[in-house]
Enzyme design. Sequence first.
Site, PDB file in Angstrom:
ATOM      1  NE  ARG A 192      16.859 -10.575  -1.219  1.00  0.00           N
ATOM      2  CZ  ARG A 192      17.335 -10.487  -2.458  1.00  0.00           C
ATOM      3  NH1 ARG A 192      18.645 -10.574  -2.669  1.00  0.00           N
ATOM      4  NH2 ARG A 192      16.519 -10.305  -3.487  1.00  0.00           N
ATOM      5  CG  ASN A 220      19.613 -17.799  -7.742  1.00  0.00           C
ATOM      6  OD1 ASN A 220      18.565 -17.172  -7.602  1.00  0.00           O
ATOM      7  ND2 ASN A 220      20.782 -17.279  -7.431  1.00  0.00           N
TER       8      ASN A 220
END
Length: 427
Positions: free
Chosen positions: A300, A165
């Site tokens: 994930r 990010n």
Amino acid sequence: MRRGSLLLSVAVALTPVSIAGAATIGHMTPAEPITAERIARAPRDERAAWSAYLARSQQLMAADKAALAEERAGGAAPSSPPAGPSGGAGMPLDRPPAWYASPEARHVADNIVSFQTPAGGWGKNVDRTGPVRRAGEHYVVIENLPANARTDADPGWSYVGTIDNDATTTEIRFLARVQAALPGADGAPYRAAALKGVRYLLAAQFPNGGWPQVFPLQGGYHDALTFNDDALTLVVETLATVGSRMGDYAFVPASVAGAASAASDRALAVILRSQVVIDGKPAVWGQQHDAVTLAPVGARNFEPIALSSSESADLLMFLMEQPAPSREVIAAVNGGIAWLKAHQIVGYDWRPDEKGVRSVIANPAAAPIWARYYDPATGRPIFGDRDRTIHDDVAELSVERRNGYAWYGRGPAKALKAYQQWSLRHR
């Protein structure tokens, strides 16, 4: 140069999408962390470098934890910093130069300096306009942890130093802007923190030239070489700028600049090495790749091992921005663009249906879309759910995952557009 860690032979149909099919085709395999046992399986000539890297990571994490524990000794720990938006906030990089000497900018810079970890990195998703860090306050946002865990010396040690990010690279760039506006003693703390951040990035680089998502290493998919959300390319661009010693980075010592330039060069090499080769031709990349083998890996639970159109388009844009591309870079771009062209999906939109559920809907006038993930073995779109199941039809996913993830998009179109002009200059 050794190219690719995954050699495939795939027959791609002219219309490379199967909207129907509806089958659970597998289960997501978690990525392997970097461990001593893992390194023991690496090629013999690579083990020493990886062992030193792992030891460095462990030492830096221990130092980070010890520093926080010492601050908290004998007293209650303050709460964690408030969460900010994804990607953080409060660090604009496009203001006039004079603004970076303002009290407003200096407060942001002071916040950044205060939250820098002893290892030199920063956490993610923090609003840097907030208060500076207090002694004992965690380096990262932990507000979602149980209240009884927040006074521990190790409360969910997660993303304590990351390039996810836009973290760390944005802090370095902002500090460089502020110090440039404060060339005297007032800018010294910001120069020191920026250099510490650069050295952190250098320490975090894999022996093969890549970077993990989190460093010191956190384990799991966070240890993988991360292309997701431009993480690696932002690091490379930052280090290349540091290496130039121009503009905001004129203060950088020659030794640090040289190391930054060399790190940037190694990263470009690993981008080329990790490009997947299909039928003998360079194709595209995964969202993340195994740190040691460079094969695509999952992340994930709903992000399976796959070829990623979005990350590949971003990597191709990065390669096309190289000022003097080598023959290897030109071949990588040509191969990647050809793959994107072959896998575009024409005549469909990805949008909510009449029930508000995102769906693949026929529209002959629609611009091309691409699936986020493609099966490395078949070249067909694949989709993952939170239970680690892998599907060949997005309609099989839970509504939460269908609506909560960008399974299709038009992002790769930017790479095809840029290629039109780039290809005229580089054949």
